[in-house]
Design a protein around this motif. Structure first.
Motif, mmCIF file in Angstrom:
data_model
loop_
_atom_site.group_PDB
_atom_site.id
_atom_site.type_symbol
_atom_site.label_atom_id
_atom_site.label_comp_id
_atom_site.label_asym_id
_atom_site.label_seq_id
_atom_site.Cartn_x
_atom_site.Cartn_y
_atom_site.Cartn_z
ATOM 1 N N LEU A 111 0.822 -1.204 0.000
ATOM 2 C CA LEU A 111 0.000 0.000 0.000
ATOM 3 C C LEU A 111 0.860 1.259 0.000
ATOM 4 C CD1 LEU A 111 -2.859 -1.025 2.445
ATOM 5 C CD2 LEU A 111 -3.044 -0.594 -0.008
ATOM 6 N N GLY A 112 2.020 1.182 0.656
ATOM 7 C CA GLY A 112 2.919 2.323 0.667
ATOM 8 C C GLY A 112 3.424 2.678 -0.725
ATOM 9 N N GLU A 113 3.561 1.674 -1.565
ATOM 10 C CA GLU A 113 4.037 1.903 -2.929
ATOM 11 C C GLU A 113 3.026 2.669 -3.773
ATOM 12 O OE1 GLU A 113 4.915 -1.965 -4.344
ATOM 13 O OE2 GLU A 113 6.798 -2.141 -3.231
ATOM 14 N N VAL A 114 1.754 2.631 -3.379
ATOM 15 C CA VAL A 114 0.723 3.353 -4.134
ATOM 16 C C VAL A 114 0.029 4.384 -3.247
ATOM 17 C CG1 VAL A 114 0.336 1.530 -5.813
ATOM 18 C CG2 VAL A 114 -0.934 1.479 -3.663
ATOM 19 N N SER A 115 0.763 4.914 -2.290
ATOM 20 C CA SER A 115 0.177 5.879 -1.356
ATOM 21 C C SER A 115 -0.293 7.150 -2.057
ATOM 22 C CB SER A 115 1.194 6.233 -0.275
ATOM 23 O OG SER A 115 2.361 6.786 -0.843
ATOM 24 N N TRP A 116 0.284 7.425 -3.205
ATOM 25 C CA TRP A 116 -0.116 8.620 -3.960
ATOM 26 C C TRP A 116 -1.577 8.545 -4.411
ATOM 27 C CZ3 TRP A 116 -1.690 7.424 -8.894
ATOM 28 C CH2 TRP A 116 -1.257 6.182 -9.414
ATOM 29 N N LEU A 117 -2.144 7.309 -4.427
ATOM 30 C CA LEU A 117 -3.541 7.152 -4.821
ATOM 31 C C LEU A 117 -4.512 7.545 -3.715
ATOM 32 C CD1 LEU A 117 -3.675 3.750 -6.748
ATOM 33 C CD2 LEU A 117 -4.306 5.991 -7.639
ATOM 34 N N LYS A 118 -4.031 7.620 -2.486
ATOM 35 C CA LYS A 118 -4.929 7.775 -1.346
ATOM 36 C C LYS A 118 -5.782 9.024 -1.463
ATOM 37 C CE LYS A 118 -5.033 7.629 3.688
ATOM 38 N NZ LYS A 118 -4.231 7.462 4.929
ATOM 39 N N ASP A 119 -5.152 10.159 -1.773
ATOM 40 C CA ASP A 119 -5.901 11.415 -1.853
ATOM 41 C C ASP A 119 -6.921 11.376 -2.970
ATOM 42 O OD1 ASP A 119 -4.571 12.436 0.283
ATOM 43 O OD2 ASP A 119 -3.074 13.508 -0.915
ATOM 44 N N LYS A 120 -6.534 10.798 -4.121
ATOM 45 C CA LYS A 120 -7.462 10.748 -5.250
ATOM 46 C C LYS A 120 -8.684 9.891 -4.938
ATOM 47 C CE LYS A 120 -4.151 11.530 -8.993
ATOM 48 N NZ LYS A 120 -3.620 11.039 -10.293
ATOM 49 N N VAL A 121 -8.425 8.710 -4.322
ATOM 50 C CA VAL A 121 -9.539 7.825 -3.977
ATOM 51 C C VAL A 121 -10.422 8.451 -2.923
ATOM 52 C CG1 VAL A 121 -10.152 5.589 -3.005
ATOM 53 C CG2 VAL A 121 -8.274 5.747 -4.646
ATOM 54 N N SER A 122 -9.805 9.073 -1.925
ATOM 55 C CA SER A 122 -10.573 9.685 -0.835
ATOM 56 C C SER A 122 -11.453 10.816 -1.350
ATOM 57 C CB SER A 122 -9.627 10.218 0.242
ATOM 58 O OG SER A 122 -8.904 9.153 0.821
ATOM 59 N N LYS A 123 -10.920 11.618 -2.237
ATOM 60 C CA LYS A 123 -11.686 12.740 -2.781
ATOM 61 C C LYS A 123 -12.841 12.260 -3.652
ATOM 62 C CE LYS A 123 -7.862 16.040 -2.758
ATOM 63 N NZ LYS A 123 -6.889 16.802 -3.591
ATOM 64 N N ALA A 124 -12.605 11.173 -4.372
ATOM 65 C CA ALA A 124 -13.628 10.681 -5.288
ATOM 66 C C ALA A 124 -14.751 9.944 -4.565
ATOM 67 C CB ALA A 124 -12.987 9.726 -6.306
ATOM 68 N N SER A 125 -14.417 9.219 -3.479
ATOM 69 C CA SER A 125 -15.418 8.371 -2.850
ATOM 70 C C SER A 125 -15.768 8.750 -1.428
ATOM 71 C CB SER A 125 -14.937 6.920 -2.855
ATOM 72 O OG SER A 125 -13.759 6.799 -2.057
ATOM 73 N N GLY A 126 -14.929 9.595 -0.842
ATOM 74 C CA GLY A 126 -15.130 9.936 0.549
ATOM 75 C C GLY A 126 -14.693 8.868 1.514
ATOM 76 N N THR A 127 -13.933 7.899 0.986
ATOM 77 C CA THR A 127 -13.435 6.782 1.825
ATOM 78 C C THR A 127 -11.931 6.678 1.679
ATOM 79 O OG1 THR A 127 -13.675 5.145 0.053
ATOM 80 C CG2 THR A 127 -15.601 5.540 1.459
ATOM 81 N N GLY A 128 -11.377 5.641 2.239
ATOM 82 C CA GLY A 128 -9.955 5.352 2.086
ATOM 83 C C GLY A 128 -9.707 4.643 0.770
ATOM 84 N N TYR A 129 -8.613 3.845 0.713
ATOM 85 C CA TYR A 129 -8.233 3.173 -0.521
ATOM 86 C C TYR A 129 -9.391 2.342 -1.052
ATOM 87 C CZ TYR A 129 -3.264 4.120 0.195
ATOM 88 O OH TYR A 129 -2.049 4.714 0.346
#
Length: 269
Positions: free
Chosen positions: A251-269
């Motif tokens: 998950l650390g290797e794709v941590s850059w996705l966290k903000d995008k996913v959170s903004k799009a869904s209102g959740t975590g990964y």
């Protein structure tokens, strides 16, 4: 007969053997660890999720993966210890051995007469070792290891008596429970100085008595320390820790996705 070097052969020759430790009931996980290069894999029936059937499957998969199968039994279950040896386990670790009587009852359950009280029916063990019945009977008492866990003040106080049991092959130290006992329950300190001193004294006594010594280690540094003390079976690496660590790394290797996913869904990964 297929030539096979047993765990007992390696340890008695002075060769250190590193075992991984398995809590999660799965035949495939211990086989993966065996194929990764561990010399042995230990199935934990005391604190893990394994029942008898799951343990028997795991023992077979460990052997298939090229490692030595070890099982830690629940406290006081010597009848189970004998059954697991029949099923191909090369070594049984017995927790909470606190007296000479405890050690005698455990050790004798693993050995054939006149050394012990084990009854005859090692069908799966014979298959996994590639021996005939006659070969197995002749060699089993020396090929099968019983290690008594030393993890309490009572066990340390009785250590000389425990080590005097001729049927017992050796001891295995549990530093976590040992630290709890030494501190009267006030601290869990398996890597602390007091625990290390006790572990060194236990190893020294075991070696002086001609017994094998094993120990649970929680770091590479502790493995090196244990080998220098004379321990020859060293546990290092736990299945649950491997999975947790690998998952967090992935998950650390794709941590850059966290903000995008959170903004799009209102959740975590």
């Amino acid at each position: 007969m297929t030539e096979k070097q047993f765990l007992a052969d390696k340890m008695r020759s002075g060769q250190p053997v590193v075992t991984s430790w398995c809590f999660l009931r799965s035949a495939m996980i211990p086989e993966i660890l065996a194929r990764a290069g561990y010399g042995a894999v230990t199935i934990d029936m005391q604190h893990g999720m394994y029942d008898f059937d799951g343990t028997v499957d795991a023992v077979t998969h460990i052997a298939l993966g090229g490692a030595h199968p070890i099982v830690r039994i629940p406290v006081g279950d010597n009848a189970l210890a004998g059954r697991l040896i029949d099923m191909g386990a090369e070594c049984i670790i017995a927790p909470m051995i606190n007296s000479k009587a405890d050690a005698e009852a455990f050790a004798r359950a693993l050995k054939y007469p006149p050394v012990g009280d084990r009854s005859w029916s090692p069908r799966r063990a014979v298959m996994l070792t590639g021996q005939s019945n006659e070969e197995y009977l002749k060699a089993s008492n020396s090929q099968t290891l019983g290690l008594a866990m030393i993890e309490t003040r009572e066990a340390i106080d009785a250590l000389d008596d425990i080590l005097s049991v001729p049927e017992l092959d050796g001891i295995f130290v549990g530093p976590s429970d040992l630290s709890l006992s030494l501190s009267n329950g006030s601290a869990l300190d398996p890597n602390g100085e007091a625990t290390a001193r006790a572990c060194a004294e236990i190893a020294q006594k075991a070696l002086a008595a001609g017994k094998l010594a094993g120990i649970f280690c929680l770091s590479g540094e502790k493995v090196e320390e244990a080998v220098s003390m004379g321990y020859r079976l060293i546990s290092h690496g736990i299945d649950t820790v491997f999975i947790d660590s690998a998952a967090r790394d992935a998950l650390g290797e794709v941590s850059w996705l966290k903000d995008k996913v959170s903004k799009a869904s209102g959740t975590g990964y």
